[in-house]
Motif scaffolding. Structure first.
Motif, PDB file in Angstrom:
ATOM      1  N   LEU A 172      -7.787  37.382 -10.850  1.00  0.00           N
ATOM      2  CA  LEU A 172      -7.971  38.210  -9.494  1.00  0.00           C
ATOM      3  C   LEU A 172      -8.510  39.469  -9.824  1.00  0.00           C
ATOM      4  O   LEU A 172      -8.928  39.745  -8.887  1.00  0.00           O
ATOM      5  N   ALA A 173      -9.229  39.713 -11.229  1.00  0.00           N
ATOM      6  CA  ALA A 173      -9.478  41.004 -11.084  1.00  0.00           C
ATOM      7  C   ALA A 173     -10.997  40.784 -10.846  1.00  0.00           C
ATOM      8  O   ALA A 173     -11.256  39.652 -11.021  1.00  0.00           O
ATOM      9  N   PRO A 174     -11.478  41.885  -9.409  1.00  0.00           N
ATOM     10  CA  PRO A 174     -13.438  41.021  -9.079  1.00  0.00           C
ATOM     11  C   PRO A 174     -13.701  41.406 -10.518  1.00  0.00           C
ATOM     12  O   PRO A 174     -14.166  41.977 -11.385  1.00  0.00           O
ATOM     13  N   LYS A 206      -3.105  46.341  -8.278  1.00  0.00           N
ATOM     14  CA  LYS A 206      -3.917  45.299  -7.606  1.00  0.00           C
ATOM     15  C   LYS A 206      -3.204  45.333  -6.308  1.00  0.00           C
ATOM     16  O   LYS A 206      -4.388  44.989  -5.084  1.00  0.00           O
ATOM     17  N   SER A 264      -3.433  36.543 -13.607  1.00  0.00           N
ATOM     18  CA  SER A 264      -4.053  38.057 -12.779  1.00  0.00           C
ATOM     19  C   SER A 264      -4.970  39.098 -13.692  1.00  0.00           C
ATOM     20  O   SER A 264      -5.464  39.081 -12.151  1.00  0.00           O
ATOM     21  N   LEU A 265      -5.886  38.081 -13.983  1.00  0.00           N
ATOM     22  CA  LEU A 265      -6.783  38.502 -14.977  1.00  0.00           C
ATOM     23  C   LEU A 265      -7.984  38.545 -13.920  1.00  0.00           C
ATOM     24  O   LEU A 265      -9.260  38.416 -14.067  1.00  0.00           O
ATOM     25  N   LYS A 269     -12.443  53.273  -3.976  1.00  0.00           N
ATOM     26  CA  LYS A 269     -10.816  53.885  -3.613  1.00  0.00           C
ATOM     27  C   LYS A 269     -10.694  55.480  -3.440  1.00  0.00           C
ATOM     28  O   LYS A 269     -11.250  56.345  -4.516  1.00  0.00           O
ATOM     29  N   PHE A 315      -0.110  35.430 -16.544  1.00  0.00           N
ATOM     30  CA  PHE A 315      -1.028  36.620 -17.035  1.00  0.00           C
ATOM     31  C   PHE A 315      -2.854  36.648 -17.350  1.00  0.00           C
ATOM     32  O   PHE A 315      -3.495  37.267 -16.673  1.00  0.00           O
ATOM     33  N   ASN A 369     -15.413  47.221  -5.349  1.00  0.00           N
ATOM     34  CA  ASN A 369     -14.022  48.222  -4.828  1.00  0.00           C
ATOM     35  C   ASN A 369     -13.783  49.226  -4.914  1.00  0.00           C
ATOM     36  O   ASN A 369     -14.136  50.091  -5.810  1.00  0.00           O
ATOM     37  N   ASN A 387     -15.457  49.112 -10.669  1.00  0.00           N
ATOM     38  CA  ASN A 387     -14.548  49.245  -9.486  1.00  0.00           C
ATOM     39  C   ASN A 387     -15.568  50.983  -9.752  1.00  0.00           C
ATOM     40  O   ASN A 387     -15.325  52.148 -10.543  1.00  0.00           O
ATOM     41  N   TYR A 429      -7.530  48.700 -17.110  1.00  0.00           N
ATOM     42  CA  TYR A 429      -7.488  47.707 -18.174  1.00  0.00           C
ATOM     43  C   TYR A 429      -6.562  48.364 -19.074  1.00  0.00           C
ATOM     44  O   TYR A 429      -6.198  48.189 -20.238  1.00  0.00           O
TER      45      TYR A 429
END
Lengths: 502, 350, 147
Positions: free
Chosen positions: B21-23, C140, B18-19, B69, B15, B67, B35, C94
């Protein structure tokens, strides 16, 4: 031809297999669809190049359509809209502890459907495209009407079924009469304050998983959430084991449903879910004994799953020979071609022979990968029903939320739709309306409107529905037969019911 | 118990990882942070809006190291998302439909010039076309105008309320000018997708259809005996724009051939010696309250990207014409364009 | 085309109001069917209720009110908070991640019949792991926009 062989390298097969695997996972998650799987992987194809990109995407397509059977059978939630009819017989079987057997039947049927449609695509694509353009608004409306006639035969009480179906159609009309369908872009059946949210109406997928998924959670909650999902005996007695003998006597059904799937996939705008509904209707009407359908009959699974996998080949026919996507997934697939600067249209196949063969190879290979992956993994997948409900239900709700939010690329109202239709689903089951006819009405309502109104707009008379073409006459014959047969079956079963009472 | 503690540890670390990993949003130093989501006015991920948006957003996201999208949510949801976010994390890309929809009075379209800030233009799709069946008696648009003037009914398949209708409106206006009173002979057959429009042509329910070079080029190469065969009769793009297309054109129709179907070879008068033409342009739309520094940042970054010249190749490969105008220029250009079309639409509705 | 205008089957649809044409037909159909359902289903049903053979829906049924209402409250709070929290971290997912962890844990507790320590730990692990995994994969890996 040499070029084709050189594109069929290890990477090609690995990508197809990977696509099928990821597709199955997407399809198996309630609310995630093949279309979404293809859409999220579309940007990857830019780096992969056309052939390899297509391999991945076709794998995703086949896997995604197939994966929908898993939650349909085990949880009574259609993983993708086209597996709705799988729930009718799959879930009753799972409740009897035959979930694994049901899934195996579905997998075999899917493989056959996928392969038949691939063969049809390969040999007859241009010819069938020629045939498909004979279907104008009028004929397409009649196809929808034919699919709607299933409502009569599948409801336990015809009057209630028709009433539920009509409500489903009504719900599907909320929102604008869409400009992109040729409507006038005006909203109806709602108040002004709803417009920001309901402008485009309720989306199909959140409605579907709300009515099947969330309402199940609500009903279970009301009953106090009892231990396991059901009888919990996944291990089944010998005679209930899967064997190919189920298909004995079901060959006609299998082939017929595969062709229906291919055919419906081929008609742009009729929509993929109509395929399995239509195949299911026809099996119900034409089989010798359809009394068990809806209560857990393998024949229902065969019809549903072979037809929805046959969609894949069918929907590619107009894409590759007219440049027009046959369903929502192939509409996304078009992006893969345009990204590479390749045109799709009536000359695509003759001008891009190599790509065409590569696509066929990917399609056939993806079907086999899907089969082996699922056939041997199913034993473990079926154990999902052993997970205690206090763990399983929250996860299901969470996945439904992801699916609903993501289906239209991130719209919060779609999540609220889940709740709205969860509650509607709960209420209609309480007051005795029928869910399946309602949802079929909802699925088909939108296109029924467009084709009906457009036919009348261009011809100005109701008689056109009868006089337009020989195809229209044939379709009317089928509709009449379908209704007559379901009335006959209903009459028979009522008589049997009376005898039982007395 | 031992196993559960182990899993607990595993989960916990997974966990955290994974946090991590967040940009980290602070990595970027411009006013645009975190983002960024670019919503578009179309719901299709196979269409031209999505393609153009993703080409530009890809380049922007690399250059800005953010990021970004593209989400194909459709115009109604896109406007709603844009309305709610003045921070600049939500941007929108759309095309001329935004103001045409408003001019045609389509429900849900607000005036983009007063409700939003119009941002830079990025590209043109020069493909908007009108086609007839290959065996049609009409050889040119002039034939059609003349026939309508002589009292023949001509049915045009379009999707109402926007880009697909504007050419039809201009044609109707031209007939009104050249043959006053005869404009009612041009009737719209309102329909939706390209497949429906093609189908109307196959069924002989329309004499002229709106289409595009990309979607219909292959149909124009079918033999005349084929029921599906079509012929271009009009491309609405300016010849100036078409000149910039790759010399090979699209498919097997080269640029020179395409130019024959565009102005000044094809004349659709707007009164006087003014000729109608329409370039379908893609541009940014921003929340009215968004920080002007972000507008400048995007303008400047796009300026750099277009100066490097790589993006143009990507656009041209998909038959789009690069067309970068910074915000202020784009605003006046598009406003002027909208005013021009407004007069045509009004003259028809009188 | 217009030759048969006198025929009873002919119809002309004004495009400006065509969005109401089909809904009108459906409204009438629903109305008609409703009357039929009322006469043939609801009235006989109510008679049975009167004779005590059947129970009314909702009112006449036993239900686990706590779990039912609890589920509804949790769902509403979950959906609502998701976008509220998500708004603080635009387009990172989040909002989804944090509220899902809370929601999963609370819903598990609500549905448990006996709350042993072991079960609660399992539910807790699940509440952390499942949303985190979903978030990593979808937000992700596949770049799907989440609240």
């Amino acid at each position: 031809m040499m070029d084709v062989l050189s594109s069929l390298d290890i990477t090609f097969f690995l990508l197809t297999a990977l696509g099928a695997l990821v597709g199955i996972i997407f399809g198996a998650i309630p609310g995630m669809t093949a279309t979404m799987a293809v859409a999220v992987c579309l940007p990857l194809t830019y780096a992969l190049g056309l052939e390899h990109g297509l391999a991945l995407l076709l794998g995703l397509y086949v896997g995604g359509i197939s994966g929908g059977m898993v939650p349909a059978v085990l949880l009574n939630i259609p993983g993708t809209p086209s597996s709705i009819t799988t729930t009718f017989d799959g879930y009753p079987m799972a409740q009897r502890g035959e979930g694994e057997r049901a899934l195996r039947i579905c997998i075999v049927a899917s493989l056959v459907g996928g392969l038949i449609s691939a063969v049809v695509l390969f040999w007859f694509a241009p010819m069938l495209a020629e045939f498909s353009i004979k279907f104008s608004y009028v004929e397409k409306f009649l196809i929808i009407l034919l699919a709607l006639s299933v409502i009569a035969s599948m409801s336990s009480n015809m009057l209630v079924g028709l009433f539920s179906g009509a409500i489903g159609i009504w719900l599907s009309l909320i929102g604008t009469y869409s400009l992109s369908d040729g409507g006038n872009g005006k909203t109806r059946l709602m108040f002004d304050f709803m417009e920001p949210y309901l402008f485009e109406g309720f989306s199909l997928l959140p409605v579907l998983i709300g009515i099947f998924g969330i309402s199940t959670v609500l009903i279970e909650a009301e009953r106090g959430i009892s231990g396991g999902l059901k009888g919990t005996n996944v291990e089944v007695s010998k005679e209930k084991r899967f064997s190919l003998s189920v298909f004995k006597g079901g060959i006609t059904n299998l082939v017929r449903s595969s062709f229906i799937g291919t055919f419906v996939g081929m008609l742009p705008g009729v929509g993929g879910s109509a395929a399995s509904v239509l195949a299911y209707t026809q099996e119900k009407n034409l089989s010798r004994d359809s009394s068990q359908m809806g209560k857990g009959a393998p024949q229902g699974l065969i019809a549903s799953e072979s037809s929805n996998n046959a969609l894949t080949g069918g929907a590619l026919i107009p894409l590759l020979s007219l440049g027009i996507p046959g369903d929502s997934t192939t509409a996304v697939l078009i992006g893969a071609f345009t990204l590479q600067g390749i045109q799709v249209g009536p000359l695509f196949i003759p001008e891009n022979q190599d790509t065409w063969y590569v696509m066929m190879a990917a399609l056939v290979f993806a079907n086999f990968v899907m089969f082996f992956l699922m056939f041997y993994a199913i034993k473990h997948i079926a154990k999902v029903v052993l997970v205690p409900k206090y763990i399983l239900f929250p996860i299901i709700v969470m996945m439904c939320v992801i699916g609903a939010y993501a289906i239209n690329y991130g719209i919060m109202f779609d999540v609220w739709t889940l709740l709205i239709f969860g509650i509607i689903g709960y209420i209609i089951q309480k007051i005795g309306l029928e869910v399946a006819p309602l949802i079929i009405g909802f699925i088909l309502g939108g296109s029924a409107e467009v084709y009906f109104v457009k036919s009348l707009e261009s011809f100005g008379t109701y008689s056109i529905f009868f006089t337009k073409s020989p195809i229209a006459v044939v379709l009317w014959g089928l509709i009449a037969a379908s209704i007559a047969l379901s009335a006959f079956i209903g009459f028979k079963s009522r008589k049997r019911g009376m005898r039982n009472v007395s | 118990m031992k196993t559960s503690r182990l899993t607990f540890g595993l989960v916990g670390s997974a966990f955290m990882a994974s946090l991590a990993l967040a940009p980290i949003a602070a990595a970027a130093d411009g006013p645009l942070r975190g983002n960024v989501r670019v919503v578009i006015g179309s719901t299709s991920t196979g269409g031209d809006t999505y393609q153009n948006a993703s080409i530009v957003v890809d380049a922007l996201s690399k250059k800005l190291d953010l990021n970004m999208k593209v989400d194909a949510v459709g115009f109604s949801s896109a406007y709603r998302a844009l309305d709610r976010d003045p921070r600049g994390n939500t941007l929108m890309i759309f095309h001329d439909q935004s103001y045409l929809g408003h001019l045609y009075g389509v429900e849900g379209y607000k005036d983009p010039f007063t409700n939003y800030t119009v941002g830079p233009t990025i590209a043109i799709n020069p493909g908007n076309a009108y086609l007839v069946p290959k065996d049609s008696p009409y050889q040119s648009l002039d034939d059609i105008i003349k026939a309508a003037g002589e009292g023949k009914t001509i049915r045009v398949a379009i999707q109402p309320g926007g880009v697909s209708e504007i050419g039809y409106t201009a044609l109707k206006n031209a007939i009104r000018i050249e043959h006053p009173g005869a404009e009612d002979n041009l009737v719209a057959v309102n329909t939706g997708s390209q497949s429906d429009k093609n189908q109307l042509l196959f069924d002989d329910q329309a004499d002229l259809i709106n289409g595009s070079v990309q979607a219909n080029e292959q149909y124009t190469r079918l033999p005349e005996s084929d029921q599906k065969a079509m012929r271009f009769i009009w491309l609405t793009a300016t010849s100036e724009t078409l000149q910039q297309a790759p010399e090979n054109g699209l498919g097997q129709t080269d640029r020179a051939t395409l130019l024959e179907y565009a102005e000044p070879n094809v004349k659709v008068t707007m009164g006087g010696d003014k000729n109608f033409a329409f370039d379908k342009e893609f541009f940014f739309l921003y929340n009215k309250k968004m920080n002007p520094a972000i507008i400048k940042q995007i303008d400047d970054t796009l300026e750099e990207i277009y100066a490097e010249g790589a993006i143009q190749k990507v656009q041209k490969k998909s038959f789009f014409i690069p067309d970068f105008k910074p915000s202020s220029k784009a605003q006046s250009h598009l406003k002027e364009k909208a005013d021009r079309y407004e007069t045509i639409i009004e003259s028809i509705n009188k | 085309m217009e030759s048969g205008t006198t025929s009873p089957l002919s119809v002309s649809i004004d495009f400006q109001t065509s969005h109401l044409f089909f809904p009108h037909i459906i409204n009438w159909t629903i109305g008609l069917l409703f009357v039929l359902v009322l006469v043939f289903r609801v009235v006989p049903f109510l008679k049975k209720v009167k004779r005590g053979e059947r129970a009314l829906p909702f009112i006449g049924e036993s239900m686990d009110g706590f779990r039912f209402v609890g589920t509804l409250v949790l769902l509403v709070a979950y959906f609502y908070l998701m976008s509220v929290v998500g708004d603080y971290f635009p387009y990172t997912g989040y909002g989804f991640l944090f509220t899902s962890i809370g929601f999963l844990f609370l819903m598990s507790l609500l549905y448990m019949h006996t709350r042993t320590k072991r079960k609660i730990i399992v539910a807790g692990i699940n509440a952390l792991l499942a949303p985190a995994l979903a978030w990593v994969v979808f937000a992700k890996l596949f770049y799907i926009t989440l609240p």
